[in-house]
Design a protein around this motif. Structure first.
Motif, PDB file in Angstrom:
ATOM      1  N   ALA A   1      -2.732  -5.115   6.234  1.00  0.00           N
ATOM      2  CA  ALA A   1      -2.591  -4.122   5.184  1.00  0.00           C
ATOM      3  C   ALA A   1      -1.162  -3.576   5.120  1.00  0.00           C
ATOM      4  N   PHE A   2      -0.415  -3.706   6.216  1.00  0.00           N
ATOM      5  CA  PHE A   2       0.947  -3.170   6.245  1.00  0.00           C
ATOM      6  C   PHE A   2       1.945  -4.293   6.038  1.00  0.00           C
ATOM      7  N   ASP A   3       2.928  -4.021   5.191  1.00  0.00           N
ATOM      8  CA  ASP A   3       3.874  -5.071   4.832  1.00  0.00           C
ATOM      9  C   ASP A   3       5.252  -4.447   4.614  1.00  0.00           C
ATOM     10  N   VAL A   4       6.170  -4.710   5.533  1.00  0.00           N
ATOM     11  CA  VAL A   4       7.508  -4.120   5.416  1.00  0.00           C
ATOM     12  C   VAL A   4       8.255  -4.599   4.170  1.00  0.00           C
ATOM     13  N   PHE A   5       7.807  -5.721   3.583  1.00  0.00           N
ATOM     14  CA  PHE A   5       8.507  -6.208   2.390  1.00  0.00           C
ATOM     15  C   PHE A   5       8.143  -5.404   1.147  1.00  0.00           C
TER      16      PHE A   5
ATOM     17  N   MET B   1       0.841  -1.204   0.000  1.00  0.00           N
ATOM     18  CA  MET B   1       0.000   0.000   0.000  1.00  0.00           C
ATOM     19  C   MET B   1       0.874   1.250   0.000  1.00  0.00           C
ATOM     20  N   ASP B   2       0.368   2.309  -0.549  1.00  0.00           N
ATOM     21  CA  ASP B   2       1.167   3.526  -0.529  1.00  0.00           C
ATOM     22  C   ASP B   2       0.670   4.454   0.582  1.00  0.00           C
ATOM     23  N   GLU B   3       1.384   5.544   0.776  1.00  0.00           N
ATOM     24  CA  GLU B   3       1.146   6.424   1.930  1.00  0.00           C
ATOM     25  C   GLU B   3      -0.254   7.038   1.914  1.00  0.00           C
ATOM     26  N   THR B   4      -0.899   7.097   0.735  1.00  0.00           N
ATOM     27  CA  THR B   4      -2.162   7.816   0.647  1.00  0.00           C
ATOM     28  C   THR B   4      -3.378   6.902   0.767  1.00  0.00           C
TER      29      THR B   4
ATOM     30  N   ARG C   1       8.201  -1.977  -0.712  1.00  0.00           N
ATOM     31  CA  ARG C   1       9.037  -0.792  -0.528  1.00  0.00           C
ATOM     32  C   ARG C   1       8.231   0.476  -0.301  1.00  0.00           C
ATOM     33  N   GLN C   2       6.938   0.470  -0.716  1.00  0.00           N
ATOM     34  CA  GLN C   2       6.151   1.696  -0.565  1.00  0.00           C
ATOM     35  C   GLN C   2       5.368   1.750   0.747  1.00  0.00           C
ATOM     36  N   CYS C   3       5.358   0.662   1.495  1.00  0.00           N
ATOM     37  CA  CYS C   3       4.573   0.649   2.728  1.00  0.00           C
ATOM     38  C   CYS C   3       5.254   1.511   3.802  1.00  0.00           C
ATOM     39  N   PRO C   4       4.480   2.373   4.478  1.00  0.00           N
ATOM     40  CA  PRO C   4       5.093   3.233   5.499  1.00  0.00           C
ATOM     41  C   PRO C   4       5.691   2.445   6.660  1.00  0.00           C
ATOM     42  N   SER C   5       5.275   1.183   6.827  1.00  0.00           N
ATOM     43  CA  SER C   5       5.846   0.387   7.920  1.00  0.00           C
ATOM     44  C   SER C   5       7.337   0.133   7.708  1.00  0.00           C
ATOM     45  N   ARG C   6       7.781   0.169   6.442  1.00  0.00           N
ATOM     46  CA  ARG C   6       9.207  -0.041   6.228  1.00  0.00           C
ATOM     47  C   ARG C   6      10.018   1.101   6.823  1.00  0.00           C
ATOM     48  N   GLY C   7       9.523   2.323   6.665  1.00  0.00           N
ATOM     49  CA  GLY C   7      10.213   3.478   7.249  1.00  0.00           C
ATOM     50  C   GLY C   7      10.295   3.366   8.761  1.00  0.00           C
ATOM     51  N   THR C   8       9.191   2.947   9.381  1.00  0.00           N
ATOM     52  CA  THR C   8       9.194   2.821  10.839  1.00  0.00           C
ATOM     53  C   THR C   8      10.137   1.706  11.281  1.00  0.00           C
ATOM     54  N   LEU C   9      10.133   0.598  10.555  1.00  0.00           N
ATOM     55  CA  LEU C   9      11.089  -0.472  10.877  1.00  0.00           C
ATOM     56  C   LEU C   9      12.520   0.061  10.800  1.00  0.00           C
ATOM     57  N   GLU C  10      12.783   0.891   9.791  1.00  0.00           N
ATOM     58  CA  GLU C  10      14.140   1.445   9.664  1.00  0.00           C
ATOM     59  C   GLU C  10      14.470   2.393  10.823  1.00  0.00           C
TER      60      GLU C  10
ATOM     61  N   LEU D   1       9.426  -8.444  16.000  1.00  0.00           N
ATOM     62  CA  LEU D   1       9.508  -6.985  15.925  1.00  0.00           C
ATOM     63  C   LEU D   1       8.729  -6.456  14.719  1.00  0.00           C
ATOM     64  N   ILE D   2       8.889  -7.115  13.570  1.00  0.00           N
ATOM     65  CA  ILE D   2       8.202  -6.681  12.348  1.00  0.00           C
ATOM     66  C   ILE D   2       6.683  -6.800  12.523  1.00  0.00           C
ATOM     67  N   GLN D   3       6.238  -7.907  13.107  1.00  0.00           N
ATOM     68  CA  GLN D   3       4.800  -8.075  13.305  1.00  0.00           C
ATOM     69  C   GLN D   3       4.251  -7.009  14.245  1.00  0.00           C
ATOM     70  N   LEU D   4       5.027  -6.677  15.286  1.00  0.00           N
ATOM     71  CA  LEU D   4       4.588  -5.611  16.185  1.00  0.00           C
ATOM     72  C   LEU D   4       4.458  -4.282  15.434  1.00  0.00           C
ATOM     73  N   VAL D   5       5.491  -3.947  14.657  1.00  0.00           N
ATOM     74  CA  VAL D   5       5.473  -2.682  13.911  1.00  0.00           C
ATOM     75  C   VAL D   5       4.294  -2.655  12.931  1.00  0.00           C
ATOM     76  N   GLU D   6       4.126  -3.731  12.170  1.00  0.00           N
ATOM     77  CA  GLU D   6       3.042  -3.748  11.179  1.00  0.00           C
ATOM     78  C   GLU D   6       1.672  -3.635  11.851  1.00  0.00           C
ATOM     79  N   SER D   7       1.520  -4.303  12.997  1.00  0.00           N
ATOM     80  CA  SER D   7       0.199  -4.320  13.640  1.00  0.00           C
ATOM     81  C   SER D   7      -0.126  -2.995  14.333  1.00  0.00           C
ATOM     82  N   ARG D   8       0.894  -2.148  14.561  1.00  0.00           N
ATOM     83  CA  ARG D   8       0.645  -0.888  15.262  1.00  0.00           C
ATOM     84  C   ARG D   8       0.867   0.331  14.375  1.00  0.00           C
TER      85      ARG D   8
END
Lengths: 134, 134
Positions: free
Chosen positions: A14-18, A1-4, A20-29, B108-115
């Motif tokens: 809905a969030f997937d760090v894998f 998903m994208d930021e919008t 590249r456009q998901c905002p969860s990747r930024g938070t993981l970083e 950690l990833i699951q926590l980030v994605e879920s929140r």
């Protein structure tokens, strides 16, 4: 998903760090980045002022710690509290969510620290094998 | 401790990621770095060949994935197996220690994605507050 894309808090899938456009990747970083993980875990036992935190996170520059704290504060993981004193005093502490993240990070750090002799043995074997083949 | 100190495998307290000279900090950076955490967790369910892994870790360049895999292999977290086929085929999979690390990272990833909805709310509040004061 994208930021919008509209987000549904109940739908964590809905969030997937894998992606590249998901905002969860930024938070993981932010939480796993070079200084993010150390800053979060350094605040685990007690909150701290900026300079105290800088001492705890050995090697971090003033600029990097400041940037790290801003990103963590913006993501709702760290709380910045300016005390109405003269001179002004600023305290940093974990939010409840920051505490949950730091808890996971501490588990990871303890695992790494407790298995470093295995890691160092692996490095020696790897380097020796390369010397033989070079 | 520095890299040259003799190490006792039984004494896990000898390693401290908060000390900039401790080798455990480098390993923490490999497993939490921008691509390290995604590469390790992408290998959690099944091993993969290089190109398959590159597809799983959306956005990683060939060069960065190659560097990441070398660092993880050297630390004994990823196993690289060259199959004696023509053309040669190289498979990557987690070692038992890599699996334990990936397990912590997945938590950690699951926590980030879920929140993430909380994180995005915090970002909005942070940005609004700054707009008011600027």
């Amino acid at each position: 998903m994208d930021e919008t894309t509209p987000r549904d808090g109940a739908d964590s899938l809905a969030f997937d760090v894998f992606s590249r456009q998901c905002p969860s990747r930024g938070t993981l970083e932010h939480v796993t980045g070079r200084w993010g993980s150390l800053t979060l875990t350094a605040l685990y036992k007690t909150g701290a002022r900026f300079n105290e935190l800088r001492r705890r996170v050995d090697g971090v520059s003033e600029k990097m710690l400041s940037q790290t704290l801003h990103a963590l504060e913006r993501d709702g993981l760290v709380l910045r509290e300016a005390q109405p004193t003269n001179p002004p005093r600023v305290d940093y502490e974990l939010t409840p969510l920051g505490r949950e993240v730091a808890d996971r990070l501490l588990g990871l750090i303890q695992l790494v620290e407790s298995r470093m002799s295995e890691v160092l043995d692996a490095r020696s074997r790897y380097d020796e094998a390369r010397e033989v083949t070079l």
